[in-house]
Design a protein around this motif. Sequence first.
Motif, PDB file in Angstrom:
ATOM      1  N   ARG A  64      -8.232  72.285 -16.406  1.00  0.00           N
ATOM      2  CA  ARG A  64      -8.279  72.666 -14.925  1.00  0.00           C
ATOM      3  C   ARG A  64      -8.232  74.330 -14.972  1.00  0.00           C
ATOM      4  O   ARG A  64      -7.448  74.878 -15.465  1.00  0.00           O
ATOM      5  CB  ARG A  64      -6.870  72.166 -14.014  1.00  0.00           C
ATOM      6  CG  ARG A  64      -7.154  70.589 -13.708  1.00  0.00           C
ATOM      7  CD  ARG A  64      -8.379  70.149 -12.972  1.00  0.00           C
ATOM      8  NE  ARG A  64      -8.646  71.160 -12.132  1.00  0.00           N
ATOM      9  CZ  ARG A  64      -8.225  71.226 -10.613  1.00  0.00           C
ATOM     10  NH1 ARG A  64      -7.411  70.306 -10.261  1.00  0.00           N
ATOM     11  NH2 ARG A  64      -8.575  72.225  -9.943  1.00  0.00           N
ATOM     12  N   ILE A  65      -8.886  74.828 -13.777  1.00  0.00           N
ATOM     13  CA  ILE A  65      -8.717  76.260 -13.619  1.00  0.00           C
ATOM     14  C   ILE A  65      -8.073  76.469 -12.287  1.00  0.00           C
ATOM     15  O   ILE A  65      -8.756  76.058 -11.290  1.00  0.00           O
ATOM     16  CB  ILE A  65     -10.217  76.904 -13.623  1.00  0.00           C
ATOM     17  CG1 ILE A  65     -10.862  76.474 -14.972  1.00  0.00           C
ATOM     18  CG2 ILE A  65     -10.014  78.339 -13.375  1.00  0.00           C
ATOM     19  CD1 ILE A  65     -12.174  77.243 -14.958  1.00  0.00           C
ATOM     20  N   TYR A  66      -6.900  77.081 -12.161  1.00  0.00           N
ATOM     21  CA  TYR A  66      -6.380  77.454 -10.986  1.00  0.00           C
ATOM     22  C   TYR A  66      -6.342  78.790 -10.520  1.00  0.00           C
ATOM     23  O   TYR A  66      -5.976  79.706 -11.051  1.00  0.00           O
ATOM     24  CB  TYR A  66      -4.867  76.818 -10.947  1.00  0.00           C
ATOM     25  CG  TYR A  66      -4.634  75.349 -11.059  1.00  0.00           C
ATOM     26  CD1 TYR A  66      -4.835  74.453 -10.108  1.00  0.00           C
ATOM     27  CD2 TYR A  66      -4.321  74.882 -12.550  1.00  0.00           C
ATOM     28  CE1 TYR A  66      -4.571  73.091 -10.427  1.00  0.00           C
ATOM     29  CE2 TYR A  66      -4.170  73.748 -12.618  1.00  0.00           C
ATOM     30  CZ  TYR A  66      -4.362  72.765 -11.695  1.00  0.00           C
ATOM     31  OH  TYR A  66      -4.304  71.356 -12.039  1.00  0.00           O
ATOM     32  N   SER A  67      -6.917  78.987  -9.150  1.00  0.00           N
ATOM     33  CA  SER A  67      -6.866  80.358  -8.528  1.00  0.00           C
ATOM     34  C   SER A  67      -5.466  80.434  -7.935  1.00  0.00           C
ATOM     35  O   SER A  67      -4.701  79.433  -7.728  1.00  0.00           O
ATOM     36  CB  SER A  67      -7.948  80.320  -7.246  1.00  0.00           C
ATOM     37  OG  SER A  67      -7.728  79.422  -6.450  1.00  0.00           O
ATOM     38  N   ILE A  68      -4.849  81.730  -7.953  1.00  0.00           N
ATOM     39  CA  ILE A  68      -3.629  81.764  -7.345  1.00  0.00           C
ATOM     40  C   ILE A  68      -3.480  82.661  -5.916  1.00  0.00           C
ATOM     41  O   ILE A  68      -4.337  83.769  -5.938  1.00  0.00           O
ATOM     42  CB  ILE A  68      -2.778  82.931  -8.251  1.00  0.00           C
ATOM     43  CG1 ILE A  68      -2.912  82.334  -9.798  1.00  0.00           C
ATOM     44  CG2 ILE A  68      -1.269  83.224  -7.774  1.00  0.00           C
ATOM     45  CD1 ILE A  68      -1.878  80.703  -9.661  1.00  0.00           C
ATOM     46  N   LYS A  69      -3.435  82.107  -4.922  1.00  0.00           N
ATOM     47  CA  LYS A  69      -3.519  82.704  -3.741  1.00  0.00           C
ATOM     48  C   LYS A  69      -2.155  83.288  -3.146  1.00  0.00           C
ATOM     49  O   LYS A  69      -1.023  82.990  -3.493  1.00  0.00           O
ATOM     50  CB  LYS A  69      -3.933  81.509  -2.484  1.00  0.00           C
ATOM     51  CG  LYS A  69      -5.195  81.244  -2.754  1.00  0.00           C
ATOM     52  CD  LYS A  69      -5.800  80.375  -1.612  1.00  0.00           C
ATOM     53  CE  LYS A  69      -7.253  79.891  -2.025  1.00  0.00           C
ATOM     54  NZ  LYS A  69      -8.355  80.802  -1.850  1.00  0.00           N
ATOM     55  N   ASP A  70      -2.698  84.410  -2.584  1.00  0.00           N
ATOM     56  CA  ASP A  70      -1.363  85.547  -2.183  1.00  0.00           C
ATOM     57  C   ASP A  70      -0.820  84.875  -0.637  1.00  0.00           C
ATOM     58  O   ASP A  70      -1.822  85.047   0.135  1.00  0.00           O
ATOM     59  CB  ASP A  70      -1.512  86.761  -2.158  1.00  0.00           C
ATOM     60  CG  ASP A  70      -0.454  87.576  -1.918  1.00  0.00           C
ATOM     61  OD1 ASP A  70       0.808  86.971  -1.807  1.00  0.00           O
ATOM     62  OD2 ASP A  70      -0.596  88.577  -1.898  1.00  0.00           O
ATOM     63  N   GLY A  71       0.401  84.557  -0.525  1.00  0.00           N
ATOM     64  CA  GLY A  71       0.715  84.008   0.908  1.00  0.00           C
ATOM     65  C   GLY A  71       0.729  84.938   1.960  1.00  0.00           C
ATOM     66  O   GLY A  71       0.668  84.574   3.016  1.00  0.00           O
TER      67      GLY A  71
END
Length: 355
Positions: free
Chosen positions: A243-250
């Motif tokens: 799995r490849i997970y992007s990291i979103k900034d809240g």
Amino acid sequence: MAVTTRLTWKEEKSLQKLLGHASLTLLYKSSVHGYSIENMLQRCTYQGSTITLIYTKNNIFGAFILGHYPKIGEKSESLDSSFCFSLQKKDNTIEIATFPFNRVPEITANRLAFYFCDYTLFCLNTELKQIVIVYPLEDKAFTTPKRFHYLECEVFRVEGIKDDSCYVRRVTRVTQHREHLLAELRAYKPSTCLIPEIRILMLGPVGSGKSTFINSVKSVFQGHVIRQAIAGSDITSITEQYRIYSIKDGKDGISLPFMLCDSPGLEEKEEAGLCIDDISHILKGCIPDRYQLNPQKPITPSHSTFITSPSLKERIHCVAYVLDVNSVNHLPCKMVKKFKRVQKEVLHLGCPIPG
């Protein structure tokens, strides 16, 4: 009727975290108990360490006082570990900026003042319902007019915090360091435009916490608990897919310039866990997101989803090893040998490993 705070649940949890997960008990609320200093002291004197919160239209300002509230007219030049803070809500996150005081605060009949050396930095006038923010706080994210009216004032008793100035400095220093690290990660930019997002592969034994770590990172930036990566504890790997997970900034919902890649854990047996041959293909960028890995049947170039000519942005750019701190010194010999094989392959393909 019970007196309740204006703080939201998330704001209160952020303050508790700032103070080392201490508990807060509401002692005084100006709109209920009266706006005078006398009303405040009647409820807050000899209550131990406290935080005083001042609510404005757009922000919340506050001050932590270590030990009891000072008496009216009492002056002291002794050093103190109190500090002020600004609490701001931005999208789904709560941002807290802090600034230390180094003198005991002073109280008059209508004024509560905090100092740094000979400067009055933070002043509350209950008679006029005004708050004054003075230089140099204006340079420390306390962006506000110098003098303005406040809507509400609340004082909380802080329970579960040591009456120790070193402890207070240590707790607040951790919070400030955390905010500094988050700011650096948000500002990071890859050195080349060919790689818009750095891909970081997490490798480690079964149950070492790779998926949990990914969920923790995503939760920190989102401002609430995320459980996207499948995590658990078992003798065999919970994760079965790559799995490849992007990291979103809240703060604004955009993706940060790095991605975390998850895979099954390493196992001692050769035909169990993540296969060494699959690791090589992952590093090269040949395996797509959500590919179902099979330890007994590694992917081959003939597979329909195999990426034969991966671009630079599809490769792994960094490898991070995740190990359980309680078992790192007791890894079985077969696991150590497998790690050495993985390390050799990682170095052969030129993937950096954080120190």
